[in-house]
Design an enzyme around this catalytic site. Structure first.
Site, PDB file in Angstrom:
ATOM      1  N   CYS B 127       0.856  -1.182   0.000  1.00 11.97           N
ATOM      2  CA  CYS B 127       0.000   0.000   0.000  1.00 11.97           C
ATOM      3  C   CYS B 127       0.892   1.232   0.000  1.00 11.97           C
ATOM      4  CB  CYS B 127      -0.866   0.052   1.269  1.00 11.97           C
ATOM      5  SG  CYS B 127      -1.990  -1.320   1.448  1.00 11.97           S
ATOM      6  N   GLY B 240       1.423 -16.908  -6.932  1.00 17.09           N
ATOM      7  CA  GLY B 240       1.770 -16.323  -8.223  1.00 17.09           C
ATOM      8  C   GLY B 240       1.534 -17.308  -9.349  1.00 17.09           C
ATOM      9  N   GLY B 241       0.395 -17.183 -10.004  1.00 14.55           N
ATOM     10  CA  GLY B 241       0.136 -17.941 -11.230  1.00 14.55           C
ATOM     11  C   GLY B 241      -0.170 -19.412 -11.070  1.00 14.55           C
TER      12      GLY B 241
END
Lengths: 258, 303
Positions: B127, B240-241
């Site tokens: 963030c 991730g993926g």
């Protein structure tokens, strides 16, 4: 998974994809998420409004045009192949108590309206307006059930020469057109919907439009398909739409996005 | 398939990544949450957030680009409207927390501590830090450590820190979070990316840039997981993926203790189920008794 029973080109730009499926009966205006072959490259499903649903034969059809590499791959799918199918999803068209239903479909936007026209109750008068680039681009008119079907093409090859909005101006200027009984239903390019909304505001009639957005999940979880509200903030096309009251849309923002 | 992340025990290593399962109930009809090891909520912030200008999504080859912009209901509505339903789910609930100052993170966690009813936190440090010119907390070891330190003193619940891969030296951030008492590290968030529409010459996303997920990032994320597991002892959660059992098992062999599935659910909500079945089948075929036995068994060439 749903087995493809047909995937035919029915106009220059339009394909009719029919799948055998056990999904619950959709309301007109609801959509389904269809997975593409080659899941590695195109792993997001694509949202399509329902064009037809035959409960007895368990067949669901969508009408789509090739608009990018994903729908291009979809257009090459053969009967017998299986596609993942999720739906029906979202909110469909509400039924206005008004007696005159004016349905205005630009391009492939005619698809959910064709389905809506076939579900219109007895006692309703349906005027169906279709707009397309040329005669070859007009969606299958035989699937529309209306008191009257009007067609406009940009080159005048079928029906009136002009846009579907020009056509609408013509239809509503007829002396027997009664605004007090009319409700507008629209689907198509943002410029069309925006003008339809402006007309509805001017004439003080209800106007329901089916919106398009890029979607991730189709279920309200990913927050991807946000459209700016006229009252500030966003709504999700997949949950609060795809059909919404045209008053709820920030049209300036929607036109820029599309 | 039971795994332990610090004091957090999961029935299996599959977690639904933040952002894919909303607040738990949105996917109730399409995913049997009673089968997954844990659900991570959409990132929550103290105040509600509307999110970024549309379009927020774009598909690129083998990848999903998003710029949702942390749209969420805020802590008050989360506690009053969503927490009860989450509590009743038969799985571990991990609340993802975000903030724009360290104080905001801390206040959010304190509010959540008062009500309880969930199992752990995942700290989203990708963030922008408004007090440091919008640089992500996760982009330097010092800022990342600052967030973890502030939260560690406020809660005894497990703290999982989700690292951003958009750094030159991810091990240094991982080490900083570990030394402040993180119980596990998720590697990682999306990769910064961008897509352009040539006809309009505009960015496809309303926010110009966004984060890339999906199969496109798996190999890059694999390297990040490898770098992190090589530098800390804290359990690592790979994210991730992952679309298949094979994808998940590769991460486990590299050293991940658990893994998260995100974008793959949008393609097919049965992905979590089929990944778990695939792992069971792999273990049976290879005569492996548990996933833990495979963890970190990467064979490196001798030099």
């Amino acid at each position: 998974m749903a087995e493809v029973s047909a995937n035919r080109q029915v106009s220059s730009s339009g394909f009719l994809l029919t799948m055998a499926t056990e999904v619950p009966s959709p309301d007109p205006g609801q959509f389904v998420m269809v997975g593409l072959p080659e899941p590695g490259a195109f792993f997001l499903r694509r949202p399509f409004s329902v064009f037809d649903f035959q409960a007895r034969r368990k067949r669901l059809s969508v009408y789509y045009s090739v608009a990018g590499p994903g729908t291009e791959v979809l257009s090459r799918v053969r009967p017998g192949e299986k596609l993942s199918l999720l739906g029906p999803l979202g909110r469909g068209f509400p039924e206005s108590p008004r007696r005159l239903h004016v349905m205005v479909g630009g391009g492939r936007g005619g698809a959910p309206l064709a389905f809506l026209s076939r579900r219109a109750r007895k006692g309703k008068r349906v005027l169906f307006l279709v707009g397309a680039r040329t005669e070859e681009h007009v969606l299958p008119l035989e699937r529309i059930r209306a008191s009257k079907i009007f067609v406009a093409t940009e080159d005048g090859s079928l029906g009136m020469r002009g846009t579907v909005l020009d056509l609408l101006e013509n239809v509503v200027s007829s002396p027997d057109f009664d605004w007090a009984e009319a409700a507008l239903y629209g689907c198509g390019p943002s410029a069309l919907l925006r003008k339809l909304h402006a007309m509805a505001v001017k004439r003080r009639v209800p106007c329901f439009v089916s919106l398009e957005a890029r979607m991730g999940c189709g279920l309200g979880a990913c927050q991807g398909c946000a459209v700016r509200k006229s009252s500030g903030g966003f709504f999700l096309v997949c949950k609060e739409g795809p059909v919404v009251d045209s008053l709820s849309v920030d049209w300036q923002s929607y036109s820029e996005v599309r | 398939m039971t795994v332990h992340l610090g004091s957090l025990r999961l029935r299996n290593p599959l977690m639904l990544a933040s952002g894919v399962a909303g607040y738990g109930h949105e996917l109730g009809d399409v995913i049997d949450l009673g089968r997954v090891g844990a659900v991570v909520t959409k990132t929550l912030t103290l105040k509600p957030r509307q999110g970024n200008a549309p379009p927020r999504l774009a598909e690129v080859p083998s990848g999903l680009l998003n710029s949702i912009g942390l749209a969420n209901v805020g802590s008050r509505a989360f506690i009053s409207e969503h927490l009860d339903r989450l509590r009743n789910l038969d799985t571990r609930i991990i609340v993802s927390v975000g903030g724009f100052t360290v104080a905001e993170y801390a206040k959010l966690v304190l509010e959540l501590e008062e009500v309880g009813g969930f199992d752990a936190y995942e700290v989203n440090i990708s963030c922008p830090n408004v007090k440091a010119g919008g640089v992500n907390f996760g982009s330097t070891p010092g800022k990342a450590a600052g967030v973890v330190r502030a939260l560690r003193s406020k809660t005894g619940r497990p703290l999982i820190v989700k690292l951003t891969p958009n750094v030159t030296d991810i091990p240094s951030v991982a080490v900083a979070c570990e030394s402040e008492g993180a119980d596990a590290l998720t590697v990682g968030n999306t990769f910064r990316a961008m897509a352009v529409d040539l006809d309009s010459r505009r960015p496809v996303l309303g926010a110009t840039g966004g984060g890339l997920s999906g199969p496109a990032i798996k190999a890059m994320c694999m390297a990040k997981v490898w770098e992190v597991v090589s530098s800390v002892r804290t359990p690592v959660i790979a994210c991730g993926g992952i679309c298949s059992a094979g994808d998940a098992l590769e991460y486990i062999v590299v050293g991940a203790a658990a893994f998260q599935v995100g974008s793959a659910c949008f393609r097919d909500f049965r992905a979590p189920e089929s990944i778990l079945e695939g792992i069971t089948e792999f273990c049976r075929r290879k005569g492996v008794r548990s996933v833990a036995e495979l963890r970190g068994t990467l064979e490196l060439p001798r030099t």
